[in-house]
Scaffold this motif. Structure first.
Motif, PDB file in Angstrom:
ATOM      1  N   PHE A 117     -10.974  26.265 -17.093  1.00 56.09           N
ATOM      2  CA  PHE A 117     -11.736  27.427 -17.598  1.00 56.09           C
ATOM      3  C   PHE A 117     -11.327  27.807 -19.016  1.00 56.09           C
ATOM      4  CE2 PHE A 117      -8.236  28.489 -14.734  1.00 56.09           C
ATOM      5  CZ  PHE A 117      -7.363  29.080 -15.629  1.00 56.09           C
ATOM      6  N   MET A 155       0.265  35.203 -24.955  1.00 58.18           N
ATOM      7  CA  MET A 155      -0.920  34.838 -24.179  1.00 58.18           C
ATOM      8  C   MET A 155      -1.962  34.160 -25.045  1.00 58.18           C
ATOM      9  SD  MET A 155      -1.820  37.796 -21.503  1.00 58.18           S
ATOM     10  CE  MET A 155      -0.661  38.407 -20.296  1.00 58.18           C
ATOM     11  N   GLY A 156      -1.535  33.693 -26.208  1.00 59.38           N
ATOM     12  CA  GLY A 156      -2.469  32.986 -27.078  1.00 59.38           C
ATOM     13  C   GLY A 156      -2.561  31.530 -26.659  1.00 59.38           C
ATOM     14  N   GLY A 158      -1.475  27.828 -25.898  1.00 53.06           N
ATOM     15  CA  GLY A 158      -0.245  27.156 -25.496  1.00 53.06           C
ATOM     16  C   GLY A 158       0.414  27.730 -24.262  1.00 53.06           C
ATOM     17  N   GLU A 159       1.303  26.937 -23.678  1.00 52.80           N
ATOM     18  CA  GLU A 159       2.057  27.339 -22.493  1.00 52.80           C
ATOM     19  C   GLU A 159       3.505  27.627 -22.936  1.00 52.80           C
ATOM     20  OE1 GLU A 159       1.891  28.233 -19.288  1.00 52.80           O
ATOM     21  OE2 GLU A 159       4.071  28.233 -19.421  1.00 52.80           O
ATOM     22  N   SER A 190       3.334  34.977 -20.565  1.00 50.59           N
ATOM     23  CA  SER A 190       2.410  34.514 -19.533  1.00 50.59           C
ATOM     24  C   SER A 190       2.570  33.007 -19.317  1.00 50.59           C
ATOM     25  CB  SER A 190       0.979  34.829 -19.976  1.00 50.59           C
ATOM     26  OG  SER A 190       0.050  34.352 -19.036  1.00 50.59           O
ATOM     27  N   THR A 191       2.653  32.622 -18.057  1.00 44.08           N
ATOM     28  CA  THR A 191       2.801  31.187 -17.753  1.00 44.08           C
ATOM     29  C   THR A 191       1.814  30.748 -16.675  1.00 44.08           C
ATOM     30  OG1 THR A 191       4.304  29.458 -16.965  1.00 44.08           O
ATOM     31  CG2 THR A 191       4.630  31.664 -16.046  1.00 44.08           C
ATOM     32  N   SER A 213      -0.164  33.246 -14.277  1.00 45.76           N
ATOM     33  CA  SER A 213      -1.603  32.989 -14.160  1.00 45.76           C
ATOM     34  C   SER A 213      -1.850  32.287 -12.834  1.00 45.76           C
ATOM     35  CB  SER A 213      -2.063  32.112 -15.326  1.00 45.76           C
ATOM     36  OG  SER A 213      -1.773  32.758 -16.535  1.00 45.76           O
ATOM     37  N   HIS A 215      -4.873  32.828 -10.513  1.00 41.37           N
ATOM     38  CA  HIS A 215      -6.300  32.464 -10.573  1.00 41.37           C
ATOM     39  C   HIS A 215      -6.874  31.830  -9.305  1.00 41.37           C
ATOM     40  CE1 HIS A 215      -5.968  33.581 -14.698  1.00 41.37           C
ATOM     41  NE2 HIS A 215      -5.480  32.459 -15.147  1.00 41.37           N
ATOM     42  N   ASN A 289     -13.864  34.579 -19.040  1.00 39.19           N
ATOM     43  CA  ASN A 289     -14.590  34.458 -20.289  1.00 39.19           C
ATOM     44  C   ASN A 289     -15.295  33.128 -20.297  1.00 39.19           C
ATOM     45  OD1 ASN A 289     -14.833  35.731 -22.984  1.00 39.19           O
ATOM     46  ND2 ASN A 289     -12.819  36.510 -22.360  1.00 39.19           N
TER      47      ASN A 289
HETATM   48  N1  SAH Z   1      -0.561  29.245 -21.014  1.00 42.75           N
HETATM   49  C1  SAH Z   1      -0.272  30.544 -20.575  1.00 42.75           C
HETATM   50  C2  SAH Z   1      -0.533  31.631 -21.591  1.00 42.75           C
HETATM   51  C3  SAH Z   1      -1.750  31.473 -22.445  1.00 42.75           C
HETATM   52  S1  SAH Z   1      -3.285  31.684 -21.641  1.00 42.75           S
HETATM   53  C4  SAH Z   1      -0.975  30.849 -19.270  1.00 42.75           C
HETATM   54  O1  SAH Z   1      -1.854  30.086 -18.910  1.00 42.75           O
HETATM   55  O2  SAH Z   1      -0.627  31.814 -18.627  1.00 42.75           O
HETATM   56  C5  SAH Z   1      -3.342  33.446 -21.420  1.00 42.75           C
HETATM   57  C6  SAH Z   1      -4.154  33.899 -20.234  1.00 42.75           C
HETATM   58  O3  SAH Z   1      -5.552  33.709 -20.449  1.00 42.75           O
HETATM   59  C7  SAH Z   1      -3.795  33.176 -18.963  1.00 42.75           C
HETATM   60  O4  SAH Z   1      -3.694  34.082 -17.895  1.00 42.75           O
HETATM   61  C8  SAH Z   1      -4.982  32.267 -18.801  1.00 42.75           C
HETATM   62  O5  SAH Z   1      -5.130  31.828 -17.474  1.00 42.75           O
HETATM   63  C9  SAH Z   1      -6.101  33.150 -19.283  1.00 42.75           C
HETATM   64  N2  SAH Z   1      -7.355  32.474 -19.606  1.00 42.75           N
HETATM   65  C10 SAH Z   1      -7.529  31.275 -20.182  1.00 42.75           C
HETATM   66  N3  SAH Z   1      -8.845  31.012 -20.315  1.00 42.75           N
HETATM   67  C11 SAH Z   1      -9.513  32.078 -19.826  1.00 42.75           C
HETATM   68  C12 SAH Z   1     -10.885  32.401 -19.685  1.00 42.75           C
HETATM   69  N4  SAH Z   1     -11.851  31.558 -20.066  1.00 42.75           N
HETATM   70  N5  SAH Z   1     -11.199  33.590 -19.130  1.00 42.75           N
HETATM   71  C13 SAH Z   1     -10.237  34.450 -18.733  1.00 42.75           C
HETATM   72  N6  SAH Z   1      -8.912  34.201 -18.838  1.00 42.75           N
HETATM   73  C14 SAH Z   1      -8.557  33.017 -19.370  1.00 42.75           C
END
Ligand code: SAH
Ligand code: SF4
Length: 346
Positions: A117, A155-156, A158-159, A190-191, A213, A215, A289
């Motif tokens: 996603f 939360m930008g 990258g992991e 955030s991971t 995360s 989900h 999103n």
């Molecule tokens: N890699 C880390 C941090 C960056 S992503 C992680 O995955 O947690 C930051 C957050 O945005 C995470 O919770 C991720 O799952 C979420 N995210 C990524 N794409 C998204 C989308 N299309 N809609 C909503 N949340 C999204």
């Protein structure tokens, strides 16, 4: 090879200065200049010309250049595309809340994790960011918006836990007294669930907020949307989360992107509730999103309300995250993708 001086701690700088025959107090002066965001050694006016020349020969200062900026007409959220001298670029978002400014920064150029996603996941991985490149995102935003950042979320792009050493070093620098001095309580990481690193982070006993995360409530759905789940399944991940909570005394925030027809049924909500029972945690629901090409749609609001009520009946607190900057695609990875497309059509 020149060394990245902006990623060094004050202690390390002291050792560096000693190695080039300079007194220790120089390190304090230089550290403060670096943390204040100077872009060249010449700006260090209380440092002798001779030492500045020595610094130029041995070190470099990294900084970020604003390539593109979008400002939301609704809420003043600012989204930046920032580039580094090697031509790589990342996104950062500056958000205004009643308690101050929060910056959402990137920790890698791209990401290896490939969540289906996520715009960043779709664009692949280039490289890790250095600690000084993480700091330089904050500085570029502060300078551009003429504000002070009080909160940070990793939360930008990258992991963070896939760039563990650099992220930890960044956390120490940004919270240092002579640095930006942003306390760990004002930082969230955030991971997607890199389990071994969650155990490592627990040992650090930092006061930051860990967001996981999730989900999905089960391995079947999660392995489909988040490839990391095929390596570390939900049971293993939640075991690490329990360990983290016990060890740090901090509650965990679980992120849950609501995707229409994929993970948003009441059955999913009750499965999630039973998995999280007894944990000190909070669930953050985010209408997904929509990223081009994924085919995913946001869940309807009434579906989200029903999902929350199932969680709450089971004693799990949940909120829907306020989406800022929805007119500028504030969720990360999307600006860079649009920018790349523009470049191609030029
Ligand atoms: N890699 C880390 C941090 C960056 S992503 C992680 O995955 O947690 C930051 C957050 O945005 C995470 O919770 C991720 O799952 C979420 N995210 C990524 N794409 C998204 C989308 N299309 N809609 C909503 N949340 C999204
Ligand atoms: Fe990487 Fe996080 Fe995007 Fe997954 S959601 S691809 S872990 S940035």
């Amino acid at each position: 090879m020149l060394k990245d001086i902006g990623s060094m701690s004050e202690e390390e700088l002291k050792e560096e200065m000693a190695s080039v025959g300079e007194p220790a107090y120089r390190a304090g002066q230089i550290y403060k200049w670096l943390q204040s965001g100077v872009k060249s050694f010449d700006e260090m006016t209380n440092v002798s010309k001779k030492l500045r020349e020595k610094l130029v020969e041995n070190y470099y200062i990294s900084f970020a250049t604003i390539e593109k900026k979008l400002i939301s007409a609704y809420d003043d959220t600012r989204k930046y595309l920032l580039s580094f001298p090697d031509g790589e670029a990342v996104e950062s978002v500056l958000m205004k809340y009643h308690h101050g400014y929060t910056s959402c920064i990137s920790t890698q150029v791209g990401c290896k994790m490939g969540c289906t996603f996520c715009a960043t996941g779709k664009s692949g991985f280039s490289r890790n960011l250095t600690p000084s490149e993480m700091l330089s995102q904050l500085r570029a935003e502060q300078e551009d918006a003429d504000i002070r950042i009080s909160n940070i979320v990793l939360m930008g792009m990258g992991e963070p836990l896939d760039n563990y050493e650099n992220v930890l070093r960044f956390l120490r620098l940004v919270s240092s007294e002579n640095g930006m001095n942003i306390g760990m309580r004002h930082i969230s990481l955030s991971t997607c669930g890199v389990v071994p690193r969650i155990y490592d982070l627990a040992e650090e006993k930092l006061q930051l907020t860990l967001s996981v995360s999730l989900h999905a409530p089960n391995d079947r759905i999660r392995s489909r949307t988040m490839p990391i789940n095929r390596k570390y399944g939900i049971d293993e991940l939640l075991k690490a989360c329990r360990y983290y909570i016990d060890h740090t005394g901090r509650r965990i925030s679980f992120e849950y992107a609501m995707i229409d027809g994929v993970n948003d049924s009441d059955a999913c909500a009750s499965e999630l509730a039973s998995r999280l029972r007894g944990m000190i945690c909070h669930v953050n629901l985010i209408p997904v999103n929509t990223v081009g090409g994924t085919g995913y749609k946001k869940s309807r609001m009434d579906r989200i309300r029903s999902f929350i009520s199932v969680l709450e009946k089971a004693g799990i607190t949940a909120t829907v995250r306020r989406t800022l900057g929805s007119d500028i695609n504030a969720s990360c990875g999307q600006l860079k993708r649009a920018y790349k497309k523009e470049e191609k059509t030029e």
